[in-house]
Design a protein around this motif. Structure first.
Motif, PDB file in Angstrom:
ATOM      1  N   GLY A  59      19.542  11.745 -31.176  1.00 19.45           N
ATOM      2  CA  GLY A  59      18.422  12.365 -30.493  1.00 19.45           C
ATOM      3  C   GLY A  59      17.711  11.344 -29.630  1.00 19.45           C
ATOM      4  N   VAL A  60      18.277  11.032 -28.452  1.00 16.93           N
ATOM      5  CA  VAL A  60      17.778   9.926 -27.642  1.00 16.93           C
ATOM      6  C   VAL A  60      17.246  10.389 -26.296  1.00 16.93           C
TER       7      VAL A  60
ATOM      8  N   TYR B 197      20.888  15.895 -30.111  1.00 20.17           N
ATOM      9  CA  TYR B 197      22.265  15.690 -30.543  1.00 20.17           C
ATOM     10  C   TYR B 197      22.979  14.533 -29.852  1.00 20.17           C
ATOM     11  N   ASP B 198      22.406  13.942 -28.827  1.00 21.27           N
ATOM     12  CA  ASP B 198      23.063  12.774 -28.239  1.00 21.27           C
ATOM     13  C   ASP B 198      22.819  11.561 -29.134  1.00 21.27           C
ATOM     14  N   ARG B 199      23.628  10.511 -28.932  1.00 17.58           N
ATOM     15  CA  ARG B 199      23.583   9.388 -29.866  1.00 17.58           C
ATOM     16  C   ARG B 199      23.836   8.065 -29.144  1.00 17.58           C
ATOM     17  N   PHE B 200      23.051   7.061 -29.503  1.00 15.88           N
ATOM     18  CA  PHE B 200      23.233   5.694 -29.009  1.00 15.88           C
ATOM     19  C   PHE B 200      23.431   4.777 -30.215  1.00 15.88           C
ATOM     20  N   SER B 201      24.345   3.831 -30.096  1.00 15.47           N
ATOM     21  CA  SER B 201      24.534   2.856 -31.173  1.00 15.47           C
ATOM     22  C   SER B 201      24.887   1.502 -30.593  1.00 15.47           C
TER      23      SER B 201
ATOM     24  N   THR C 284      26.902   8.735 -26.567  1.00 16.51           N
ATOM     25  CA  THR C 284      27.673   9.970 -26.611  1.00 16.51           C
ATOM     26  C   THR C 284      26.727  11.156 -26.499  1.00 16.51           C
ATOM     27  N   THR C 285      27.102  12.140 -25.675  1.00 19.58           N
ATOM     28  CA  THR C 285      26.264  13.322 -25.533  1.00 19.58           C
ATOM     29  C   THR C 285      27.127  14.567 -25.362  1.00 19.58           C
TER      30      THR C 285
END
Length: 285
Positions: A142-143, A148-152, A177-178
């Motif tokens: 949740g970015v 539902y999107d994701r950053f790592s 990722t989105t």
């Protein structure tokens, strides 16, 4: 090379798992309860990759991949790399910490038959390196675009325990990722590699005996910053949606060699610009 190739495939097949993470919980489920349970997603792809690090010639190779969760612990198999996250993730839009072991089987230059360049093919074969280590990282779901999107961001270190190059590799990586819909997803990632001296000596140096056979100049490579790379992956559901069924996965990676590794005779008869592509299918159950 196969690590980056598999990264594109594994980033894509992680999409159904990501969708499992972000699926709405039933209304009677307490927010602290994780309803996902165990799952597995398996995939296989066909990849186009350089014959060796620094090569200008390419060949086709199969790339298996899998991702899953058992009792809340994640595992990823991506070609010649396997990792396990020993810290359970949270559920829904949240931060999570990642840490666990990794293992890589390095096939670089372990067969002359796989190398098209006639000069490089005359150099000594290398053994198959077994690189073991670990990684740490942090991620946020949740970015930007939705919950539902994701950053790592992760940092890994592995060391060759087979005595082939007897050195370490440090790799920072960031990914984003989105989902575009319930049936499509895209991801971007960037990484770099820093290696110890033994790696450069093993894969990018030319000894006097090798020089006499191949005509390549004598060269001694050191360690340090070896390369940076960027990549993209896309995924489209063929049956069902991202939470289940059959998915088509594709990815492309660009990597640029630097320093002693770009100046090596092996790279000069090849190219410091390395392109890698992958196309595969994944199925979740």
């Amino acid at each position: 090379m196969r690590i980056l190739l598999a990264a594109a495939l594994s980033l894509g097949i992680a999409a159904p798992a990501f969708a499992q993470d972000t699926a709405p919980a039933p209304v009677d489920t307490p927010p602290s309860t994780d309803p996902r349970g165990d799952f597995a997603i398996v995939g296989v792809g066909v990849g186009l990759l350089p014959d060796y690090e620094g090569s200008g010639d390419y060949s086709v190779s199969p790339v298996p991949a899998a991702i899953g969760q058992v009792s809340g612990y994640r595992f990823i198999l991506a070609g010649n790399r396997v990792s396990v996250d020993l810290i359970k993730d949270g559920y829904g839009p949240t931060w999570d910490v990642q840490a666990g072991p990794i293992g890589v089987v390095n096939f670089n230059r372990n067969s002359r038959d796989a190398i098209d360049n006639p000069q490089v093919a005359l150099l000594d074969e290398r053994g198959t390196a077994i690189e073991l280590g670990g990684y740490v990282g942090i991620g946020k779901t949740g970015v930007i675009t939705s919950d539902y999107d994701r950053f790592s961001a992760t940092l890994s270190y592995r060391y060759d325990v087979a005595g082939v190059h007897s050195s370490g590799i440090l790799t920072p990586t960031v990914t984003y990722t989105t989902p575009l819909s319930t049936k499509a997803l895209v991801g971007l990632f960037a990484s770099a590699e820093f290696v110890e001296r033994g790696y450069g000596r093993t894969y990018f140096s030319v000894t006097p005996a090798e020089s006499a056979r191949s005509g390549l100049p004598i060269y001694t490579a050191g360690g340090g910053f070896k390369n940076w790379g960027i990549g993209a992956v896309g995924m489209r559901s063929l049956t069902g949606d991202l939470t289940g069924g059959l998915q088509l996965v594709g990815g492309v990676v660009y990597r640029r060699l630097s320093g002693d590794f770009a100046d090596s005779p092996l790279t000069r008869v090849g190219s410091p610009n390395q392109w890698i592509g992958a196309l595969g299918l994944a199925y979740s159950f």
